[in-house]
Design a protein around this motif. Structure first.
Motif, PDB file in Angstrom:
ATOM      1  N   VAL A 124       0.868  -1.182   0.000  1.00 23.16           N
ATOM      2  CA  VAL A 124       0.000   0.000   0.000  1.00 23.16           C
ATOM      3  C   VAL A 124       0.897   1.221   0.000  1.00 23.16           C
ATOM      4  N   ASP A 125       0.633   2.160  -0.911  1.00 24.04           N
ATOM      5  CA  ASP A 125       1.552   3.263  -1.161  1.00 24.04           C
ATOM      6  C   ASP A 125       0.847   4.611  -1.012  1.00 24.04           C
ATOM      7  N   GLY A 126       0.994   5.231   0.154  1.00 27.36           N
ATOM      8  CA  GLY A 126       0.510   6.599   0.352  1.00 27.36           C
ATOM      9  C   GLY A 126      -0.991   6.758   0.185  1.00 27.36           C
ATOM     10  N   LEU A 127      -1.775   5.910   0.806  1.00 27.14           N
ATOM     11  CA  LEU A 127      -3.228   5.883   0.599  1.00 27.14           C
ATOM     12  C   LEU A 127      -3.929   6.993   1.385  1.00 27.14           C
ATOM     13  N   ASP A 128      -4.678   7.834   0.671  1.00 30.15           N
ATOM     14  CA  ASP A 128      -5.552   8.845   1.281  1.00 30.15           C
ATOM     15  C   ASP A 128      -6.992   8.450   0.970  1.00 30.15           C
ATOM     16  N   LEU A 129      -7.633   7.827   1.924  1.00 27.71           N
ATOM     17  CA  LEU A 129      -8.975   7.274   1.728  1.00 27.71           C
ATOM     18  C   LEU A 129      -9.945   7.938   2.691  1.00 27.71           C
ATOM     19  N   THR A 130     -11.139   8.292   2.200  1.00 29.88           N
ATOM     20  CA  THR A 130     -12.159   8.897   3.044  1.00 29.88           C
ATOM     21  C   THR A 130     -13.482   8.186   2.820  1.00 29.88           C
ATOM     22  N   VAL A 131     -14.030   7.603   3.882  1.00 37.85           N
ATOM     23  CA  VAL A 131     -15.306   6.887   3.814  1.00 37.85           C
ATOM     24  C   VAL A 131     -16.342   7.700   4.582  1.00 37.85           C
TER      25      VAL A 131
END
Length: 351
Positions: free
Chosen positions: A62-69
């Motif tokens: 996983v590489d620099g994940l910016d996730l918004t749920v």
């Protein structure tokens, strides 16, 4: 003769919680990391910033994940095999620690706040872990008894309600080893629903289910969302994601490609051109000459990726070439079309 505690459950992992929850420490207060994380949107049930996992040997999962749920969403998590989805889910649930970056679940940092967060999260990851020699009902009783926050006085009532909700009430007394794959999947989902949850994390929730079972799970997911539960799920059935999810994210090779409302992900894609004609060979030739790509003949239909030009000109070119056009138009771009265009490959989200 050994009791149930001597037996190991079947399956790769527990449906809820980290493998070693006792290692999770309560979050520290007033640190620089907390201040930075506080900038994440307050209505995000899951939020990651630069989340990264690198395994020994240099493998970057996983590489620099910016996730918004967003809260209250049904969020589909998509990506080809090996894209890093399951690794991401494991970090979110505190099963493994990130190499760098941060992850917050229900507003708390993970894995530090696992003890506070996980009782409010139901999860079914990589299939349910079951004691085969116990009945479905007894498996759930055992799971519930392992939860220190669960009220033992209402345990049997909650287990019965969970079994009924996933359609296993009639099979509650049957040993889990005799369950079909789909029944085991339902039982794992029931374990995740033993108590009200703010967040439900599902990894391939319809795996092994027949079409009727898949429809029932989709209905259940919608009901949970309408009750205020945020549902985060991965699936390789893109039409299913399109039917049930409000939002989605696409990963490839460990990186986030896009995220947002499902309706918007495919909106920027032109649908496939469809020409109905008895002259399929001539139609295919003309479309290629006009710049269409991926031309496919199937019975009396020719489909293609249309060129970037007025479709009326394509129709005129077909007619001018003597092609008898019985139908001409475009099909709405699907989530699958958007997925393949974004990742450049097929989809198998087991990774």
């Amino acid at each position: 003769m050994g009791g149930p505690s001597a037996a190991e459950p079947e399956g790769p992992g527990h449906p809820e919680g980290p493998e070693h929850p006792e290692r999770a420490e309560p979050p520290e207060r007033g640190t620089a990391a907390d201040a930075e994380d506080a900038e994440v949107a307050v209505d995000a049930v899951i939020a990651t910033r630069a989340l990264t996992k690198r395994y020994r040997g240099g493998q970057l999962a996983v590489d620099g994940l910016d996730l918004t749920v967003p809260a209250g969403s049904v969020f589909g998590f998509l990506g080809p095999n090996g894209s890093g989805k399951t690794t991401t889910i494991r970090m979110l649930m505190g099963l493994i620690e990130p190499t760098s970056g941060t992850a917050r679940v229900l507003g708390r940092p993970m894995p530090r706040a696992a003890r506070a967060v996980l009782p409010r999260v139901g999860a079914l990851i990589e299939g349910p872990a079951l004691y085969g020699f116990l009945s479905g009902r007894d498996n759930l009783l055992r799971y519930d008894a392992a939860d220190p926050t669960a009220d033992p006085r209402t345990r049997r009532e909650r287990v019965a309600a969970a079994l009924d909700r996933v359609g296993l009430a009639a099979a509650a007394g049957k040993k889990a080893k005799a369950y079909s794959l789909g029944m085991k999947q339902r039982l794992g989902l029931a374990a995740a629903l033993l108590r009200p949850r703010r967040l439900l994390v599902l990894d391939e929730p319809t795996n092994g289910l027949d079409p009727q079972g898949m429809r029932e799970i989709r209905t259940l997911v919608r009901e949970l969302a309408s009750d205020g539960t945020t549902v985060f799920l991965s699936s390789h059935l893109l039409d299913e994601i399109e039917q049930v999810c409000t939002h989605a994210a696409v990963m490839a090779r460990g990186r986030l490609i896009t995220q947002g409302p499902v309706a918007e992900l495919a909106a920027g894609r032109r649908g496939r051109l469809v020409v109905t004609t008895p002259d399929t060979g001539d139609a295919a030739r003309v479309l290629k000459e006009q710049g269409a790509a991926d031309v496919v003949i199937a019975e009396d239909r020719v489909t293609a990726e249309p060129p970037d030009r007025d479709l009326a000109d394509l129709n005129a070119a077909l007619v001018a070439a003597g092609v008898r056009v019985r139908g001409f138009g475009t099909e709405r771009a699907s989530l699958e079309d958007a997925f393949v265009a974004l990742t450049g490959e097929g989809f198998d989200v087991a990774g």
